[in-house]
Motif scaffolding. Sequence first.
Motif, PDB file in Angstrom:
ATOM      1  N   VAL A  23       0.832  -1.205   0.000  1.00  0.00           N
ATOM      2  CA  VAL A  23       0.000   0.000   0.000  1.00  0.00           C
ATOM      3  C   VAL A  23       0.868   1.258   0.000  1.00  0.00           C
ATOM      4  O   VAL A  23       0.573   2.235  -0.694  1.00  0.00           O
ATOM      5  N   VAL A  24       1.950   1.231   0.769  1.00  0.00           N
ATOM      6  CA  VAL A  24       2.856   2.382   0.811  1.00  0.00           C
ATOM      7  C   VAL A  24       3.423   2.655  -0.574  1.00  0.00           C
ATOM      8  O   VAL A  24       3.485   3.798  -1.033  1.00  0.00           O
ATOM      9  N   ALA A  25       3.848   1.586  -1.271  1.00  0.00           N
ATOM     10  CA  ALA A  25       4.419   1.766  -2.603  1.00  0.00           C
ATOM     11  C   ALA A  25       3.379   2.230  -3.607  1.00  0.00           C
ATOM     12  O   ALA A  25       3.678   3.020  -4.508  1.00  0.00           O
ATOM     13  N   LYS A  26       2.140   1.785  -3.456  1.00  0.00           N
ATOM     14  CA  LYS A  26       1.090   2.137  -4.415  1.00  0.00           C
ATOM     15  C   LYS A  26       0.555   3.537  -4.189  1.00  0.00           C
ATOM     16  O   LYS A  26       0.301   4.280  -5.146  1.00  0.00           O
ATOM     17  N   ALA A  27       0.404   3.932  -2.923  1.00  0.00           N
ATOM     18  CA  ALA A  27      -0.219   5.219  -2.614  1.00  0.00           C
ATOM     19  C   ALA A  27       0.769   6.274  -2.134  1.00  0.00           C
ATOM     20  O   ALA A  27       0.406   7.444  -2.031  1.00  0.00           O
ATOM     21  N   GLY A  28       2.009   5.860  -1.807  1.00  0.00           N
ATOM     22  CA  GLY A  28       2.990   6.826  -1.327  1.00  0.00           C
ATOM     23  C   GLY A  28       2.699   7.351   0.064  1.00  0.00           C
ATOM     24  O   GLY A  28       3.127   8.448   0.411  1.00  0.00           O
ATOM     25  N   LEU A  29       1.985   6.583   0.868  1.00  0.00           N
ATOM     26  CA  LEU A  29       1.585   7.040   2.203  1.00  0.00           C
ATOM     27  C   LEU A  29       2.690   6.803   3.218  1.00  0.00           C
ATOM     28  O   LEU A  29       3.594   5.984   3.015  1.00  0.00           O
ATOM     29  N   ASP A  30       2.598   7.518   4.318  1.00  0.00           N
ATOM     30  CA  ASP A  30       3.446   7.256   5.470  1.00  0.00           C
ATOM     31  C   ASP A  30       3.177   5.836   5.971  1.00  0.00           C
ATOM     32  O   ASP A  30       2.038   5.371   5.987  1.00  0.00           O
ATOM     33  N   VAL A  31       4.228   5.116   6.391  1.00  0.00           N
ATOM     34  CA  VAL A  31       4.085   3.729   6.844  1.00  0.00           C
ATOM     35  C   VAL A  31       3.091   3.627   7.995  1.00  0.00           C
ATOM     36  O   VAL A  31       2.216   2.744   8.006  1.00  0.00           O
ATOM     37  N   LYS A  32       3.194   4.521   8.955  1.00  0.00           N
ATOM     38  CA  LYS A  32       2.294   4.465  10.124  1.00  0.00           C
ATOM     39  C   LYS A  32       0.860   4.756   9.709  1.00  0.00           C
ATOM     40  O   LYS A  32      -0.077   4.127  10.212  1.00  0.00           O
ATOM     41  N   VAL A  33       0.679   5.703   8.805  1.00  0.00           N
ATOM     42  CA  VAL A  33      -0.669   6.017   8.318  1.00  0.00           C
ATOM     43  C   VAL A  33      -1.263   4.821   7.584  1.00  0.00           C
ATOM     44  O   VAL A  33      -2.431   4.460   7.781  1.00  0.00           O
ATOM     45  N   ALA A  34      -0.448   4.181   6.739  1.00  0.00           N
ATOM     46  CA  ALA A  34      -0.926   3.013   5.994  1.00  0.00           C
ATOM     47  C   ALA A  34      -1.276   1.869   6.935  1.00  0.00           C
ATOM     48  O   ALA A  34      -2.301   1.189   6.754  1.00  0.00           O
ATOM     49  N   GLU A  35      -0.444   1.645   7.951  1.00  0.00           N
ATOM     50  CA  GLU A  35      -0.691   0.551   8.889  1.00  0.00           C
ATOM     51  C   GLU A  35      -1.978   0.773   9.678  1.00  0.00           C
ATOM     52  O   GLU A  35      -2.824  -0.121   9.786  1.00  0.00           O
ATOM     53  N   GLN A  36      -2.139   1.989  10.214  1.00  0.00           N
ATOM     54  CA  GLN A  36      -3.354   2.293  10.965  1.00  0.00           C
ATOM     55  C   GLN A  36      -4.582   2.252  10.064  1.00  0.00           C
ATOM     56  O   GLN A  36      -5.647   1.761  10.452  1.00  0.00           O
TER      57      GLN A  36
END
Length: 447
Positions: A23-36
């Motif tokens: 998800v991080v690679a696909k959306a470029g989100l912060d790891v913590k944001v993606a995990e939560q």
Amino acid sequence: MTPNPAIITAVENLDYRVTVGDVVAKAGLDVKVAEQGLLALATDAGGHLQVSETGEIAYLFPKNFRGILRNKFWRLRWREWWEKVWRVLFYLIRISFGILLILSFVIILAAITIIVISLNSSGDRNDSGSRGNNFGGGMMFLPRFWFNYNWFLWFNWGYYDRPYRYQRQRQKYHSQGQKNGMNFFEAVFSFLFGDGNPNYNLDERRWQAIATVIKNNQGAVVAEQIAPYLDDLGKGYALEYEEYILPVLIRFNGRPEVSSEGQIVYHFPELQATAKGWNSQPISAFLKEKFWRFSEATSGQIMLATGLGAVNFVGALVLGSLLEDGTVAAQLGGFISFVEVIYPLLLVYGVGFLVLPLIRYFWVQWRNGKVEARNQQRQKRVITLNHSDRQLKQKIEYAKKFASETIIGCESLAYTTEKSILEQEAEQADKIDAEWQKRLNQSDAKE
């Protein structure tokens, strides 16, 4: 908590089974944001957690999870409804400026025609001196041709000929397959205000590119591989010690690794786990900003809008001269009195219609100069990377020592929320027995 739209889109694009790193690679989100966000989405949409034997987690979602969320969250329903309404409202706003231009022109032309016809009618009954007394001396300075009815016929013909030439231009574009999808009213809005920031999603593109570079290199990179996607790298001490990489480490939960020669590489464990094998994704060599365009309208549409705006402005000046002494509106009343009241708005619109695009044209040129400078700067970093010296090659080789990929397959799961604990314990018991039997057989074979 309303689900993150970027995570929802990423899950759908990744075929409903993902890891945080995917998800991080696909959306470029912060790891913590993606995990939560993934945990919240799994809770709200009936998703399942799959834990591998090594502790990595994959998330499995039902393919109708968007419908589940829509039924559960009124905010999501409201957002989808508002997006539809806003598309209609924004379209009406866009075409309103073109409608106002046509309306302004029609009002000005009608007012001038009524006043000129009244002047000519009065001139048939009175000599030029008495006409001056009727409408005030303030009109005497105007040249005679302003009041020539034939001039206004030419004026109208010049305007109404434009749409036909514009239609021919549109047919030419259609025959060449160069349709921009804009009608004239939309083109007027584009001529006045442009078509928005072409780099509105620049940060999103930046972080997606950086995450993809890290994933393509199996979670271990050097700073020079990330630099082409950043802006200012700093100078002196900050550049030497690669401080520009800190936001990347924070966002993707990376950590530096130092070689015996003092070379620093960067390791991102969370981006090394994937729900299925990660195929190297094609990506631009550097973050390339798009140039601003003055307008997406065709040249014919721009010429038509400019010409109509100029004619409208000239008409406003003529009308102002006719209304200058104030007696014309008082004698004719009705529509002319109304026009006199709104005349300042007509004049301001006429001036703004020409001045605003002119200012914006020079502003666009200035912005594009800045964009070009940043693109060239990033491109130089790519050239440096491609022509790496011995020291940089050593860094890249050292980074490969930390490169790895962990695929969370269904066969390697230790626990999943899809099944009850008893079922999983039974399956695990069979698996353990099979493993022990395999080892016993290997021992017997050795003996």
